[in-house]
Write a protein that holds these residues in place. Structure first.
Motif, PDB file in Angstrom:
ATOM      1  N   THR A 120      69.886  81.612  72.042  1.00 14.23           N
ATOM      2  CA  THR A 120      69.651  80.826  73.246  1.00 14.23           C
ATOM      3  C   THR A 120      68.780  81.639  74.190  1.00 14.23           C
ATOM      4  O   THR A 120      68.781  82.862  74.155  1.00 14.23           O
ATOM      5  CB  THR A 120      70.969  80.465  73.962  1.00 14.23           C
ATOM      6  N   LYS A 121      68.037  80.935  74.997  1.00 19.01           N
ATOM      7  CA  LYS A 121      67.173  81.583  75.970  1.00 19.01           C
ATOM      8  C   LYS A 121      67.343  80.870  77.299  1.00 19.01           C
ATOM      9  O   LYS A 121      67.585  79.670  77.341  1.00 19.01           O
ATOM     10  CB  LYS A 121      65.717  81.515  75.505  1.00 19.01           C
ATOM     11  N   GLN A 122      67.222  81.610  78.370  1.00 18.60           N
ATOM     12  CA  GLN A 122      67.337  81.045  79.711  1.00 18.60           C
ATOM     13  C   GLN A 122      66.038  81.287  80.458  1.00 18.60           C
ATOM     14  O   GLN A 122      65.510  82.393  80.465  1.00 18.60           O
ATOM     15  CB  GLN A 122      68.502  81.682  80.447  1.00 18.60           C
ATOM     16  N   THR A 155      63.921  80.250  84.249  1.00 21.24           N
ATOM     17  CA  THR A 155      63.961  79.581  85.547  1.00 21.24           C
ATOM     18  C   THR A 155      63.012  78.399  85.482  1.00 21.24           C
ATOM     19  O   THR A 155      62.128  78.330  84.616  1.00 21.24           O
ATOM     20  CB  THR A 155      63.535  80.522  86.680  1.00 21.24           C
ATOM     21  N   VAL A 180      67.142  76.122  74.907  1.00 26.30           N
ATOM     22  CA  VAL A 180      66.575  76.850  76.036  1.00 26.30           C
ATOM     23  C   VAL A 180      67.171  76.248  77.303  1.00 26.30           C
ATOM     24  O   VAL A 180      67.011  75.062  77.582  1.00 26.30           O
ATOM     25  CB  VAL A 180      65.036  76.740  76.067  1.00 26.30           C
ATOM     26  N   TYR A 181      67.900  77.067  78.045  1.00 25.24           N
ATOM     27  CA  TYR A 181      68.514  76.626  79.295  1.00 25.24           C
ATOM     28  C   TYR A 181      67.526  76.853  80.428  1.00 25.24           C
ATOM     29  O   TYR A 181      67.022  77.954  80.598  1.00 25.24           O
ATOM     30  CB  TYR A 181      69.802  77.391  79.576  1.00 25.24           C
ATOM     31  N   ILE A 182      67.282  75.798  81.198  1.00 26.34           N
ATOM     32  CA  ILE A 182      66.356  75.888  82.324  1.00 26.34           C
ATOM     33  C   ILE A 182      67.184  75.802  83.598  1.00 26.34           C
ATOM     34  O   ILE A 182      67.939  74.848  83.797  1.00 26.34           O
ATOM     35  CB  ILE A 182      65.303  74.775  82.260  1.00 26.34           C
ATOM     36  N   THR A 183      67.049  76.813  84.435  1.00 27.16           N
ATOM     37  CA  THR A 183      67.841  76.875  85.656  1.00 27.16           C
ATOM     38  C   THR A 183      67.019  76.464  86.864  1.00 27.16           C
ATOM     39  O   THR A 183      65.801  76.606  86.888  1.00 27.16           O
ATOM     40  CB  THR A 183      68.401  78.291  85.880  1.00 27.16           C
ATOM     41  N   LYS A 188      71.238  77.802  88.864  1.00 22.40           N
ATOM     42  CA  LYS A 188      72.224  76.937  88.210  1.00 22.40           C
ATOM     43  C   LYS A 188      71.564  76.203  87.041  1.00 22.40           C
ATOM     44  O   LYS A 188      70.441  75.714  87.173  1.00 22.40           O
ATOM     45  CB  LYS A 188      72.778  75.909  89.195  1.00 22.40           C
ATOM     46  N   PRO A 189      72.246  76.120  85.893  1.00 20.30           N
ATOM     47  CA  PRO A 189      71.672  75.385  84.760  1.00 20.30           C
ATOM     48  C   PRO A 189      71.399  73.933  85.139  1.00 20.30           C
ATOM     49  O   PRO A 189      72.254  73.263  85.716  1.00 20.30           O
ATOM     50  CB  PRO A 189      72.760  75.466  83.688  1.00 20.30           C
ATOM     51  N   VAL A 229      68.388  71.386  79.439  1.00 24.52           N
ATOM     52  CA  VAL A 229      68.408  72.083  78.155  1.00 24.52           C
ATOM     53  C   VAL A 229      67.272  71.521  77.328  1.00 24.52           C
ATOM     54  O   VAL A 229      67.151  70.300  77.169  1.00 24.52           O
ATOM     55  CB  VAL A 229      69.745  71.891  77.414  1.00 24.52           C
TER      56      VAL A 229
END
Length: 85
Positions: free
Chosen positions: A3-5, A7, A27-30, A34-35, A38
């Motif tokens: 997984t990747k995060q 901004t 891929v989590y986009i914040t 805060k998430p 996805v």
């Protein structure tokens, strides 16, 4: 699967990197830490959605429901128009 995060700013600057990373996992986009979103490949999305019932299946009456009696009494009240001041 990794997984990747990112901004939202990083995502907006380089969507190509996000799409490449999505091939290896979500891929989590914040947004402000805060998430918010996805990003998945379409194949991963289809795999996740394949085992879920459709809205039609969810709203269908389950078997045996026909046996439940539901009777509403008739109202003796007469409807009147609404009055607005």
């Amino acid at each position: 699967m990794t997984t990747k995060q990112l901004t939202s700013r990083e995502f907006n600057r380089n969507t190509g990197d996000a799409k490449t990373a999505a091939k290896n996992g979500p891929v989590y986009i914040t947004d402000r830490g805060k998430p918010s979103y996805v990003l998945l490949t379409f194949a991963d999305y289809q795999r996740l959605a394949a085992n879920r019932p459709s809205i039609i299946e969810l709203l269908a009456q389950p078997s045996g429901i026909e046996e439940i009696g539901f009777h509403t009494p008739a109202s003796s009240e007469i409807a009147t128009p609404a009055e607005f001041d």
